[in-house]
Design an enzyme around this catalytic site. Structure first.
Site, mmCIF file in Angstrom:
data_model
loop_
_atom_site.group_PDB
_atom_site.id
_atom_site.type_symbol
_atom_site.label_atom_id
_atom_site.label_comp_id
_atom_site.label_asym_id
_atom_site.label_seq_id
_atom_site.Cartn_x
_atom_site.Cartn_y
_atom_site.Cartn_z
ATOM 1 N N CYS A 2 82.846 98.335 27.005
ATOM 2 C CA CYS A 2 82.204 97.200 26.374
ATOM 3 C C CYS A 2 80.774 97.606 26.030
ATOM 4 O O CYS A 2 80.322 98.684 26.405
ATOM 5 C CB CYS A 2 82.151 96.025 27.332
ATOM 6 S SG CYS A 2 83.767 95.597 28.005
ATOM 7 N N ARG A 27 82.082 99.690 20.513
ATOM 8 C CA ARG A 27 82.497 99.883 21.902
ATOM 9 C C ARG A 27 83.600 98.911 22.329
ATOM 10 O O ARG A 27 84.180 99.048 23.400
ATOM 11 C CB ARG A 27 81.294 99.721 22.835
ATOM 12 C CG ARG A 27 80.171 100.684 22.543
ATOM 13 C CD ARG A 27 78.996 100.424 23.450
ATOM 14 N NE ARG A 27 79.320 100.706 24.828
ATOM 15 C CZ ARG A 27 79.250 101.901 25.394
ATOM 16 N NH1 ARG A 27 78.861 102.935 24.696
ATOM 17 N NH2 ARG A 27 79.555 102.057 26.660
ATOM 18 N N TRP A 74 85.742 95.026 25.255
ATOM 19 C CA TRP A 74 87.041 95.675 25.102
ATOM 20 C C TRP A 74 87.813 95.290 26.354
ATOM 21 O O TRP A 74 87.466 95.698 27.463
ATOM 22 C CB TRP A 74 86.868 97.188 24.999
ATOM 23 C CG TRP A 74 88.142 97.907 24.719
ATOM 24 C CD1 TRP A 74 88.882 97.849 23.555
ATOM 25 C CD2 TRP A 74 88.856 98.784 25.597
ATOM 26 N NE1 TRP A 74 89.998 98.645 23.673
ATOM 27 C CE2 TRP A 74 90.018 99.235 24.907
ATOM 28 C CE3 TRP A 74 88.651 99.238 26.890
ATOM 29 C CZ2 TRP A 74 90.939 100.102 25.468
ATOM 30 C CZ3 TRP A 74 89.575 100.113 27.448
ATOM 31 C CH2 TRP A 74 90.708 100.534 26.738
ATOM 32 N N ASN A 100 79.690 96.102 31.743
ATOM 33 C CA ASN A 100 80.548 97.128 31.144
ATOM 34 C C ASN A 100 81.044 98.008 32.269
ATOM 35 O O ASN A 100 80.235 98.622 32.974
ATOM 36 C CB ASN A 100 79.737 97.960 30.139
ATOM 37 C CG ASN A 100 80.494 99.204 29.696
ATOM 38 O OD1 ASN A 100 81.709 99.191 29.599
ATOM 39 N ND2 ASN A 100 79.770 100.279 29.423
ATOM 40 N N GLY A 101 82.359 98.049 32.455
ATOM 41 C CA GLY A 101 82.917 98.873 33.529
ATOM 42 C C GLY A 101 84.067 98.138 34.193
ATOM 43 O O GLY A 101 84.640 97.210 33.609
ATOM 44 N N GLU A 481 95.315 116.962 15.431
ATOM 45 C CA GLU A 481 94.167 116.106 15.136
ATOM 46 C C GLU A 481 94.447 115.238 13.893
ATOM 47 O O GLU A 481 94.127 114.050 13.874
ATOM 48 C CB GLU A 481 92.901 116.971 14.959
ATOM 49 C CG GLU A 481 91.643 116.235 14.571
ATOM 50 C CD GLU A 481 91.255 115.097 15.504
ATOM 51 O OE1 GLU A 481 91.851 114.944 16.573
ATOM 52 O OE2 GLU A 481 90.357 114.320 15.125
ATOM 53 N N LYS A 485 94.452 111.138 13.807
ATOM 54 C CA LYS A 485 93.611 110.364 12.871
ATOM 55 C C LYS A 485 94.474 109.347 12.136
ATOM 56 O O LYS A 485 94.118 108.187 12.017
ATOM 57 C CB LYS A 485 92.934 111.265 11.818
ATOM 58 C CG LYS A 485 91.737 112.074 12.219
ATOM 59 C CD LYS A 485 90.508 111.302 12.570
ATOM 60 C CE LYS A 485 90.481 110.862 13.989
ATOM 61 N NZ LYS A 485 90.077 111.784 15.001
ATOM 62 N N GLU A 488 95.808 106.475 14.435
ATOM 63 C CA GLU A 488 94.837 105.518 14.997
ATOM 64 C C GLU A 488 94.230 104.597 13.955
ATOM 65 O O GLU A 488 93.914 103.463 14.257
ATOM 66 C CB GLU A 488 93.777 106.191 15.879
ATOM 67 C CG GLU A 488 92.733 107.011 15.200
ATOM 68 C CD GLU A 488 91.741 107.628 16.188
ATOM 69 O OE1 GLU A 488 91.410 107.015 17.201
ATOM 70 O OE2 GLU A 488 91.276 108.749 15.911
ATOM 71 N N HIS A 504 114.043 123.193 16.910
ATOM 72 C CA HIS A 504 114.526 122.865 18.267
ATOM 73 C C HIS A 504 114.674 121.356 18.472
ATOM 74 O O HIS A 504 114.711 120.889 19.592
ATOM 75 C CB HIS A 504 113.578 123.452 19.318
ATOM 76 C CG HIS A 504 113.513 124.949 19.261
ATOM 77 N ND1 HIS A 504 114.552 125.744 19.674
ATOM 78 C CD2 HIS A 504 112.567 125.788 18.791
ATOM 79 C CE1 HIS A 504 114.242 127.021 19.480
ATOM 80 N NE2 HIS A 504 113.033 127.068 18.936
ATOM 81 N N LYS A 603 85.528 102.993 21.143
ATOM 82 C CA LYS A 603 84.952 104.300 20.842
ATOM 83 C C LYS A 603 85.027 105.252 22.035
ATOM 84 O O LYS A 603 85.355 106.408 21.887
ATOM 85 C CB LYS A 603 83.499 104.120 20.390
ATOM 86 C CG LYS A 603 82.794 105.418 20.010
ATOM 87 C CD LYS A 603 83.397 106.009 18.751
ATOM 88 C CE LYS A 603 82.842 107.370 18.433
ATOM 89 N NZ LYS A 603 83.764 108.132 17.572
HETATM 90 O O1 M6R Z 1 83.890 110.392 23.849
HETATM 91 P P1 M6R Z 1 85.023 111.333 24.065
HETATM 92 O O2 M6R Z 1 84.949 112.526 23.162
HETATM 93 O O3 M6R Z 1 85.217 111.735 25.500
HETATM 94 O O4 M6R Z 1 86.320 110.525 23.648
HETATM 95 C C1 M6R Z 1 87.595 111.080 23.774
HETATM 96 C C2 M6R Z 1 88.632 110.259 23.044
HETATM 97 O O5 M6R Z 1 88.676 108.959 23.562
HETATM 98 C C3 M6R Z 1 88.351 110.179 21.546
HETATM 99 O O6 M6R Z 1 88.270 111.452 20.975
HETATM 100 C C4 M6R Z 1 89.454 109.375 20.822
HETATM 101 O O7 M6R Z 1 90.670 110.057 20.897
HETATM 102 C C5 M6R Z 1 89.039 109.098 19.374
HETATM 103 N N1 M6R Z 1 89.336 107.727 19.048
HETATM 104 C C6 M6R Z 1 89.751 109.936 18.394
HETATM 105 O O8 M6R Z 1 89.404 109.665 17.087
#
Ligand code: M6R
Length: 608
Positions: A2, A27, A74, A100-101, A481, A485, A488, A504, A603
């Site tokens: 958050c 966040r 969040w 936050n936590g 990757e 992308k 998500e 396979h 994030k």
């Molecule tokens: O802040 P971080 O690099 O530790 O975050 C890791 C993942 O949560 C982050 O890369 C996430 O997969 C992204 N949404 C990818 O775009």
């Protein structure tokens, strides 16, 4: 995770809190709220959904007052709803808290407080905090917060206001980020720097278990035993504009375009022709490097994908065994770690709970830890033995782009640094690699200038339900990757496979019209990829390939090809990922998705 903010000053708090929250919405965006002290009363306005809902509500019920706290959520404990939105008040309404936590022992605390007559209105873990503070309050809010905190287990950055001490804001952190902004006769707390940048660039970075007491007279930092802490002011050098969209429609597109600069900045003063690779911020000695017999790279999500590139690159250039692990797996599988182990932690935010826990586990077992992170003062940066910062600037879009390419650059730098010390590469070879690295910003710029083919493919693909990514070697890492992308931000189901694995099992999924994105930048593996492309086109797949300019075989085999400027194979991921980021972006736009704030995501994930 958050976002929390707080303000003490002479101006009206409400617009300042809202503006701060707008910079922290990345966040979490399940709900938002503010609590502001008006004379001797705390007023709270909060609601489910995006910040704009809160703004609408506030325009109908404006809040007056110059001391306040705010929150963007969040959801973890308790569904997104008006009631579960923060701030949460104590039973008598005199204390209000943003958090936050996660409070791990909230069930026990809730039961205990209930037995003392406290009634709870929300499903959150957070609500125990204001109730505990009220329980301990005896005329001194700082004392009461300290007592409450001593009972709490878990992670937190907390902001507290109390209507009985209306000029004061108290805050504390443990395992969740918190900074203090120092303006002229006005002060701020926030989960991240962009929230205060329009007001000040002078900040205090807080350590775990440090308390902050803010009044109109200034800021005091205290230890748990109430000893005053002297802290140097950290002056932020990047501008507020760095955290704005700068003319782009979305942060993601802006951040994709910032990649050439981010790559260049991350190399600055570290990679120079005819000079050794210099890592001023890394203190590891030649002897310590000699002592290492194994490297673990540990991270989550996109950072984990950068780690996979790291395995290929370090093993190739340094000839040392590298294992890459997902942070949440590493910590629970009793990994073989000792004083001869080097752990490279990768985290954009430096606050990801699983990554941080893996770092702590490795340190406990004697490993030396190098962190690659983008956030100065983040938990990871403070707990690692050495830190290599990626100079990507603030990354706001939830989908990571520029952080990823700078993580790759950081890995190349570390690999070259080790190769230099261990003499696994000749001086000439290192110079040649540096020369090519230094050309990457210009080449990345060129890739950005070639968007049409990606846009056309997005047009053909956005209605599909599944997309497959294939690659071999480093192209497999890029495929992972690209697939992340796409899923998500467009919510299209996608999978990435190593080309050789196709036969396979996954090939059973290929049918007429299936979309396959195939990477073919790795010289020794291009032929094999041509075969893979043929295997899927024969079965009706439509293939978009990415390859280096001049690769005629791929051009013939695939339906469309994105041609990348030629670079060395090991650097291909830096260029190859860009069209995949753009593809995900354009598909997301075509589908009408929220590019910067995809559903269910945040994030950085500061909870397990
Ligand atoms: O802040 P971080 O690099 O530790 O975050 C890791 C993942 O949560 C982050 O890369 C996430 O997969 C992204 N949404 C990818 O775009």
């Amino acid at each position: 995770m958050c976002g929390i903010v707080g303000f003490v000053g002479k101006k009206q708090a409400s617009p300042i809190l809202i503006e701060g929250l707008s910079k922290l919405e990345y966040r979490g965006y399940d709900s938002a709220g503010v609590a502001i002290i008006d004379k001797d009363h705390i007023n709270v306005v909060k609601c489910k959904g995006r910040l704009r809902n809160l703004e609408n509500k506030l325009s109908e019920h404006p809040l007056k007052g110059i001391v306040g706290i705010g929150h963007t959520r969040w959801a973890t404990h308790g569904k997104p709803s008006d009631i579960n939105a923060h701030p949460h008040n104590s039973q008598d309404g005199t204390i209000s808290v943003v958090h936050n936590g996660i409070i791990e022992n909230y069930v026990q605390l809730r039961e205990w407080l209930t037995s003392k007559g406290y009634k709870f209105v929300s499903e959150t873990d957070t609500e125990v905090i204001p109730q505990l503070i009220e329980y301990f309050y005896n005329g001194d809010i700082v004392e009461a917060v300290m007592k409450a905190i001593s009972r709490i287990k878990g992670s937190y950055a907390i902001g507290v206001i109390c209507s009985k001490e209306p000029g004061k804001l108290v805050a504390v952190r443990k395992d969740s980020p918190l900074i203090v902004g120092l303006g002229k006769n006005e002060y701020y707390i926030a989960s991240d720097i962009p929230a205060v940048l329009n007001h000040t660039r002078d900040i205090y970075l807080l350590n775990d278990n440090e308390f902050v007491v803010i009044t109109e007279d200034g800021v005091k930092l205290l230890t748990e035993d109430k000893k005053e802490i002297k802290r140097d002011v950290y002056h932020v050098t990047w501008s507020a504009n760095a955290a704005e969209k700068g003319g782009f429609e979305h942060f993601m597109m802006k951040e994709i375009h910032e990649q050439p600069k981010a790559i260049k900045d991350t190399m600055t003063s570290r990679i120079m022709m005819d000079k050794p690779v210099t890592l001023d911020d890394i203190k590891i000695t030649k002897e310590q490097i000699e002592n290492i017999d194994k490297i673990y790279i540990v991270a989550c999500g996109t950072a984990y994908h950068a780690g996979i590139v790291g395995k290929y690159v370090i093993e190739k250039l340094v000839r040392m065994p590298v294992e890459v692990d997902i942070a949440s797996e590493f910590r629970y599988r009793n990994p073989i770690v000792n004083e001869k182990t080097l752990m490279i932690i990768i985290s954009q935010s430096g606050e990801t709970a699983d990554t941080l826990a893996a770092l702590r586990e490795a340190k406990k077992q004697g490993a030396r830890v190098i962190a690659i992170t983008n956030v100065v003062g983040s938990s990871v940066s403070r707990e690692a033995d050495d830190v290599l910062y990626t100079w990507a600037g603030p990354e706001i879009a939830v989908a990571s782009t520029k952080a990823y390419v700078t993580q790759l650059i950081a890995i190349y730098i570390i690999a070259l640094f080790f190769a230099q010390h261990k003499k696994t590469l000749s001086a000439e070879k290192i110079e040649a690699l540096k020369k090519e690295m230094l050309s990457l910003p210009v080449k990345a710029e060129k890739v950005l200038g070639n968007k049409e083919i990606v846009q056309e493919f997005a047009e053909k693909t956005y209605k599909k339900e599944d997309v497959f990514f294939l690659g071999r070697g480093l192209d497999y890492a890029v495929a992972l990757e690209g697939s992340l992308k796409l899923k998500e931000i467009s919510y299209i189901h996608s999978e990435a496979y190593a080309g050789g694995e196709l036969k396979h099992g996954p090939i059973a999924l290929i049918e007429d019209g299936t979309v396959v994105i195939a990477g073919a930048t790795q010289e020794k593996l291009v032929e094999k990829m041509v075969s893979n492309i043929k295997e899927v086109t024969t079965r009706g797949a439509k293939v978009l390939a990415f390859a280096f300019e001049g690769d005629k075989d791929i051009e013939k085999a695939a339906d469309s090809v994105i041609l990348l400027p030629k670079t060395l194979d090991i650097f291909a991921p830096v260029l190859a990922v860009i069209p995949l980021q753009l593809l995900a972006y354009y598909i997301s736009i075509k589908k009408g998705c929220d590019v910067d704030k995809p559903r269910n995501l945040a994030k950085s994930v500061t909870v397990e």
